[in-house]
Motif scaffolding. Sequence first.
Motif, PDB file in Angstrom:
ATOM      1  N   GLN A   3       0.851  -1.180   0.000  1.00 23.73           N
ATOM      2  CA  GLN A   3       0.000   0.000   0.000  1.00 23.73           C
ATOM      3  C   GLN A   3       0.896   1.243   0.000  1.00 23.73           C
ATOM      4  OE1 GLN A   3      -0.566  -2.462   2.644  1.00 23.73           O
ATOM      5  NE2 GLN A   3      -1.768  -3.470   1.057  1.00 23.73           N
ATOM      6  N   LEU A   4       0.501   2.215  -0.804  1.00 16.03           N
ATOM      7  CA  LEU A   4       1.258   3.458  -0.922  1.00 16.03           C
ATOM      8  C   LEU A   4       0.342   4.642  -0.622  1.00 16.03           C
ATOM      9  CD1 LEU A   4       3.086   2.668  -4.288  1.00 16.03           C
ATOM     10  CD2 LEU A   4       4.003   2.411  -1.977  1.00 16.03           C
ATOM     11  N   VAL A   5       0.809   5.531   0.221  1.00 19.56           N
ATOM     12  CA  VAL A   5       0.014   6.705   0.580  1.00 19.56           C
ATOM     13  C   VAL A   5       0.867   7.953   0.414  1.00 19.56           C
ATOM     14  CG1 VAL A   5      -1.306   7.875   2.365  1.00 19.56           C
ATOM     15  CG2 VAL A   5      -1.377   5.379   2.206  1.00 19.56           C
ATOM     16  N   GLU A   6       0.410   8.842  -0.475  1.00 18.38           N
ATOM     17  CA  GLU A   6       1.131  10.089  -0.711  1.00 18.38           C
ATOM     18  C   GLU A   6       0.601  11.198   0.195  1.00 18.38           C
ATOM     19  OE1 GLU A   6       0.435   8.185  -4.863  1.00 18.38           O
ATOM     20  OE2 GLU A   6      -0.691   8.513  -3.009  1.00 18.38           O
ATOM     21  N   SER A   7       1.463  12.165   0.458  1.00 20.72           N
ATOM     22  CA  SER A   7       1.069  13.342   1.222  1.00 20.72           C
ATOM     23  C   SER A   7       1.983  14.502   0.841  1.00 20.72           C
ATOM     24  CB  SER A   7       1.147  13.080   2.728  1.00 20.72           C
ATOM     25  OG  SER A   7       2.471  12.773   3.110  1.00 20.72           O
ATOM     26  N   GLY A   8       1.577  15.699   1.245  1.00 22.59           N
ATOM     27  CA  GLY A   8       2.427  16.869   1.040  1.00 22.59           C
ATOM     28  C   GLY A   8       2.008  17.790  -0.081  1.00 22.59           C
ATOM     29  N   GLY A   9       0.985  17.415  -0.835  1.00 23.56           N
ATOM     30  CA  GLY A   9       0.529  18.287  -1.901  1.00 23.56           C
ATOM     31  C   GLY A   9      -0.168  19.523  -1.353  1.00 23.56           C
ATOM     32  N   GLY A  10      -0.491  20.441  -2.258  1.00 22.56           N
ATOM     33  CA  GLY A  10      -1.179  21.650  -1.836  1.00 22.56           C
ATOM     34  C   GLY A  10      -1.134  22.712  -2.898  1.00 22.56           C
ATOM     35  N   LEU A  11      -1.502  23.914  -2.499  1.00 20.94           N
ATOM     36  CA  LEU A  11      -1.506  25.070  -3.388  1.00 20.94           C
ATOM     37  C   LEU A  11      -0.284  25.928  -3.088  1.00 20.94           C
ATOM     38  CD1 LEU A  11      -2.905  26.986  -5.422  1.00 20.94           C
ATOM     39  CD2 LEU A  11      -4.145  27.962  -3.467  1.00 20.94           C
ATOM     40  N   VAL A  12       0.458  26.274  -4.116  1.00 13.78           N
ATOM     41  CA  VAL A  12       1.671  27.061  -3.939  1.00 13.78           C
ATOM     42  C   VAL A  12       1.798  28.041  -5.103  1.00 13.78           C
ATOM     43  CG1 VAL A  12       3.130  25.369  -5.129  1.00 13.78           C
ATOM     44  CG2 VAL A  12       4.149  26.907  -3.443  1.00 13.78           C
ATOM     45  N   GLN A  13       2.423  29.164  -4.851  1.00 15.93           N
ATOM     46  CA  GLN A  13       2.645  30.134  -5.915  1.00 15.93           C
ATOM     47  C   GLN A  13       3.830  29.711  -6.771  1.00 15.93           C
ATOM     48  OE1 GLN A  13       3.042  33.999  -4.006  1.00 15.93           O
ATOM     49  NE2 GLN A  13       0.880  34.438  -4.405  1.00 15.93           N
ATOM     50  N   ALA A  14       3.827  30.182  -7.999  1.00 18.16           N
ATOM     51  CA  ALA A  14       4.949  29.906  -8.891  1.00 18.16           C
ATOM     52  C   ALA A  14       6.252  30.365  -8.245  1.00 18.16           C
ATOM     53  CB  ALA A  14       4.742  30.600 -10.229  1.00 18.16           C
ATOM     54  N   GLY A  15       7.266  29.521  -8.365  1.00 22.07           N
ATOM     55  CA  GLY A  15       8.538  29.797  -7.736  1.00 22.07           C
ATOM     56  C   GLY A  15       8.688  29.180  -6.362  1.00 22.07           C
ATOM     57  N   GLY A  16       7.596  28.689  -5.826  1.00 22.58           N
ATOM     58  CA  GLY A  16       7.615  28.099  -4.498  1.00 22.58           C
ATOM     59  C   GLY A  16       8.076  26.657  -4.498  1.00 22.58           C
ATOM     60  N   SER A  17       8.007  26.044  -3.315  1.00 19.01           N
ATOM     61  CA  SER A  17       8.486  24.671  -3.132  1.00 19.01           C
ATOM     62  C   SER A  17       7.461  23.839  -2.384  1.00 19.01           C
ATOM     63  CB  SER A  17       9.802  24.670  -2.339  1.00 19.01           C
ATOM     64  OG  SER A  17      10.812  25.369  -3.020  1.00 19.01           O
ATOM     65  N   LEU A  18       7.511  22.554  -2.641  1.00 20.26           N
ATOM     66  CA  LEU A  18       6.722  21.567  -1.901  1.00 20.26           C
ATOM     67  C   LEU A  18       7.566  20.306  -1.752  1.00 20.26           C
ATOM     68  CD1 LEU A  18       3.134  21.698  -3.481  1.00 20.26           C
ATOM     69  CD2 LEU A  18       3.749  22.364  -1.157  1.00 20.26           C
TER      70      LEU A  18
END
Length: 128
Positions: A3-18
């Motif tokens: 089983q694989l579970v992703e996390s950490g996504g979201g809304l960010v402005q151009a030039g930003g990081s995730l």
Amino acid sequence: QVQLVESGGGLVQAGGSLRLSCAASGRTFSIYAMGWFRQAPGKEREIVAVISQNGINTYYADSMKGRFTISRDNAKNTVYLQMNSLKPEDTGVYLCAADVSSYGAWYLPRRISEYTYWGQGTQVTVSS
């Protein structure tokens, strides 16, 4: 089964990081390479980055080179994707996948068909 579970996504402005994470559970001993893929609306799923089982060998799609970094912590059964200098065209659902073939610790599968297990994905939206 894995089983694989992703996390950490979201809304960010151009030039930003995730930083995305993908935690594996189940028969994790069977996992070799792991990859990140991206699915944008109306587009085919595309490869983003791949890391070998030993964590030494990596592959990046051309448009991600120099901006994205894939890494893994086998003790934690987790793979990461650090994304810097994000662009609006990076928007999409990011999915991690696990390869359970036996091609060895250095192998880097690049075809979608080579991956057996997939997570549900995490949404990344980059605003301009």
